[in-house]
Design an enzyme around this catalytic site. Structure first.
Site, short mmCIF file in Angstrom:
data_model
loop_
_atom_site.label_atom_id
_atom_site.label_comp_id
_atom_site.label_asym_id
_atom_site.label_seq_id
_atom_site.Cartn_x
_atom_site.Cartn_y
_atom_site.Cartn_z
N ASN A 130 -5.61 31.97 18.05
CA ASN A 130 -6.48 31.17 18.92
C ASN A 130 -7.73 31.91 19.40
OD1 ASN A 130 -4.70 28.91 18.80
ND2 ASN A 130 -3.33 30.06 20.13
N THR A 131 -7.95 33.10 18.90
CA THR A 131 -9.21 33.81 19.17
C THR A 131 -9.88 33.99 17.81
OG1 THR A 131 -8.40 34.93 21.14
CG2 THR A 131 -10.22 35.99 19.99
N ASN A 177 0.51 25.89 20.56
CA ASN A 177 -0.42 26.27 21.62
C ASN A 177 -1.74 26.74 21.05
OD1 ASN A 177 -1.18 29.29 22.41
ND2 ASN A 177 0.80 29.35 21.33
N GLY A 210 -5.81 30.43 23.83
CA GLY A 210 -7.06 31.20 23.70
C GLY A 210 -7.21 32.30 24.75
N PHE A 211 -6.11 33.01 25.03
CA PHE A 211 -6.15 34.16 25.95
C PHE A 211 -6.74 33.80 27.31
CE2 PHE A 211 -6.48 37.60 22.35
CZ PHE A 211 -5.18 37.34 21.99
N ASN A 221 -2.45 43.22 20.33
CA ASN A 221 -2.34 41.87 19.77
C ASN A 221 -3.49 41.62 18.79
OD1 ASN A 221 -2.01 39.22 19.14
ND2 ASN A 221 -2.07 38.46 21.25
N LYS A 271 1.37 43.90 17.18
CA LYS A 271 2.04 42.61 16.97
C LYS A 271 1.37 41.88 15.81
CE LYS A 271 3.69 38.48 19.34
NZ LYS A 271 3.93 37.89 20.65
N THR A 319 7.30 38.20 15.18
CA THR A 319 5.92 37.88 14.86
C THR A 319 5.30 37.02 15.97
OG1 THR A 319 6.46 35.74 13.84
CG2 THR A 319 6.45 37.65 12.38
N ASN A 320 4.00 36.81 15.81
CA ASN A 320 3.27 35.86 16.63
C ASN A 320 3.52 34.44 16.09
OD1 ASN A 320 1.28 34.83 18.51
ND2 ASN A 320 0.39 36.89 18.49
N ASP A 322 4.08 35.28 30.92
CA ASP A 322 3.48 35.72 32.19
C ASP A 322 2.19 36.46 31.84
OD1 ASP A 322 2.92 36.44 34.76
OD2 ASP A 322 4.61 37.82 35.00
N LYS A 323 1.14 35.71 31.65
CA LYS A 323 -0.10 36.28 31.12
C LYS A 323 -0.72 37.32 32.06
CE LYS A 323 -1.32 33.11 27.69
NZ LYS A 323 -1.80 33.42 26.33
N THR A 383 -1.11 38.11 26.88
CA THR A 383 -2.14 39.06 26.51
C THR A 383 -3.25 39.13 27.57
OG1 THR A 383 -1.69 38.87 24.15
CG2 THR A 383 -3.91 39.55 24.74
N GLY A 403 2.76 36.17 26.66
CA GLY A 403 2.19 34.84 26.82
C GLY A 403 2.90 34.02 27.87
N GLY A 425 11.29 32.05 16.96
CA GLY A 425 12.30 31.07 16.58
C GLY A 425 13.73 31.39 17.00
N SER A 451 -3.04 36.71 17.33
CA SER A 451 -3.16 35.37 17.90
C SER A 451 -4.08 34.53 17.04
CB SER A 451 -3.71 35.43 19.32
OG SER A 451 -4.10 34.12 19.71
#
Ligand SMILES: Cc1cc2nc3c(=O)[nH]c(=O)nc-3n(C[C@H](O)[C@H](O)[C@H](O)COP(=O)(O)O)c2cc1C
Length: 357
Positions: A183-184, A117, A120-121, A178, A223, A251-252, A71-72, A92, A69, A303, A181
């Site tokens: 956000n999808t 965040n 959303g990919f 992945n 992941k 984890t994510n 360097d996408k 991703t 995330g 974390g 996430s």
């Protein structure tokens, strides 16, 4: 001898107060662009060979990498690599380019050393990433995190993962599948054992074909989310073992943000990362190590804000670690601090540092 170049850490310290005052996504873009200019001035200096980790057919110079995330699109691999990360997880990546969610989609909770965040990919797509990785000279281990396009129905998600696998096989050292996430829409449902099998089995089959053709074996890691409860995690672990995944990344981000209900950042939904994720991700690593036995590689992420957090995760059974939010708040100084601490720890207990497989 200091294991990481302190010039990078000093420059980071000077730039951070300014960056942390800018709109977060703009700050991220600026920091990455800034890195490009100075990459030739920064060199990760000699790292103790004792820190090396042999894992799924690769040698990692030390356990610390950069999480997915950051360097996408693989646009900054050389610059980030010059900071001294042993591995970088690009992505991703989605098969086709997509814009991601509308901005603003990245928020700081500064007092808590956290980010929220809902990117959303955002992805320039698999073809672009393949090109960038082919052009890169980064000598560390290159992970690629793969995902699905937002408009691909969940039932056909496997087609997107397969397309990424095919397009990126030649340039990847490992794949991170992945499924975690937040956000999808509905992506995290793919972590349930049946759904997991419908993704992993075809990917392993395709990998077998690609390996036969290329002679190159690329490990498949999964992941996971920190929000799986104990039963769900145990069920996923059983599936990891059955299907023969090569490693797990834990984890994510978490969607549980109750503690930050009053913060504007938490009112948009999304995934929380940074210091508040510490306990959850550590618990997940412990649980995974318990369920999966000693052999399955685990990459610990979530974390890690200081050297103590890093050492604790290694002791809990993680083979490698990744940084994201801690790196945003503390810059390259965090990597330097952790490398010094693991170097000290490994010289006290030589057998511990090279717990490879
Ligand atoms: C802005 C942002 C974007 C992220 N994008 C991705 C992503 O594309 N793929 C992924 O697997 N994880 C992604 N993550 C999650 C991180 O890789 C990491 O798992 C998570 O932030 C926990 O680590 P941390 O507490 O050190 O940040 C993203 C995190 C942030 C803050």
């Amino acid at each position: 001898m200091r294991p990481a170049d302190t010039a990078a850490a000093m420059l980071g310290r000077a730039a951070l107060p300014v960056l942390l005052r800018l709109e977060p996504e703009r700050a991220h873009a600026l920091a990455l662009r800034g890195l490009r200019f100075i990459r030739h001035a920064w060199r990760a200096s000699s790292i103790s060979p004792q820190l090396g980790v042999e894992l799924f057919g690769h040698r990692f110079a030390h356990p610390i990498g950069l999480a997915a995330g950051f360097d996408k699109d693989g646009d900054y691999l050389d610059a980030l690599g010059a900071l001294g990360f042993s591995h970088i997880e690009v992505g991703t990546v989605t098969p086709r380019p997509q814009a991601g969610n509308a901005r603003p989609r990245l928020f700081r909770i500064r007092d808590a050393h956290a980010l929220v965040n809902r990117m959303g990919f955002n992805s320039k797509g698999a073809d672009h990433v393949a090109q960038q990785l082919r052009a890169s000279r980064y000598a560390g281990v290159r992970g690629i995190s793969i995902g699905k396009n937002a408009d691909t129905p969940l039932e056909r998600a496997v087609d997107d993962y397969l397309e990424c696998l095919r397009k990126l096989y030649g340039v990847a050292d490992y794949f991170a599948i992945n499924l975690s996430s937040p956000n999808t829409t509905r992506l995290r449902e793919l972590q349930a054992p049946d759904a997991l099998a419908r993704i992993i089995d075809p990917l392993r089959e395709e990998r077998r074909r690609l390996e036969a053709r290329s002679g190159k074996f690329v490990p498949l890691l999964v992941k996971i989310s920190p929000d799986l409860d104990e039963d769900e995690l145990a069920a996923s672990c059983a599936e990891f073992v059955r299907s023969g995944v090569d490693g797990v990344i834990a984890t994510n981000t978490t969607t549980q943000m109750d503690a930050f209900r009053d913060q504007p950042a938490a009112q948009h939904g999304g995934g929380l990362s940074g210091a508040p994720l510490l306990d959850k991700s550590l618990a997940a690593i412990r649980r995974l190590r318990h369920e999966l036995g000693t052999e399955m590689p685990i990459i610990g992420v979530g974390g890690i804000m200081n050297a103590g957090d890093a050492i604790e995760r290694l002791s809990a059974g993680a083979n490698l670690l990744q940084l994201y939010t801690g790196f945003v708040y503390r810059g390259p100084a965090l990597l330097a601090e952790i490398l010094e601490a693991v170097t000290r720890a490994s010289s006290r207990a030589p057998a511990r540092a090279s717990h490879g497989h």
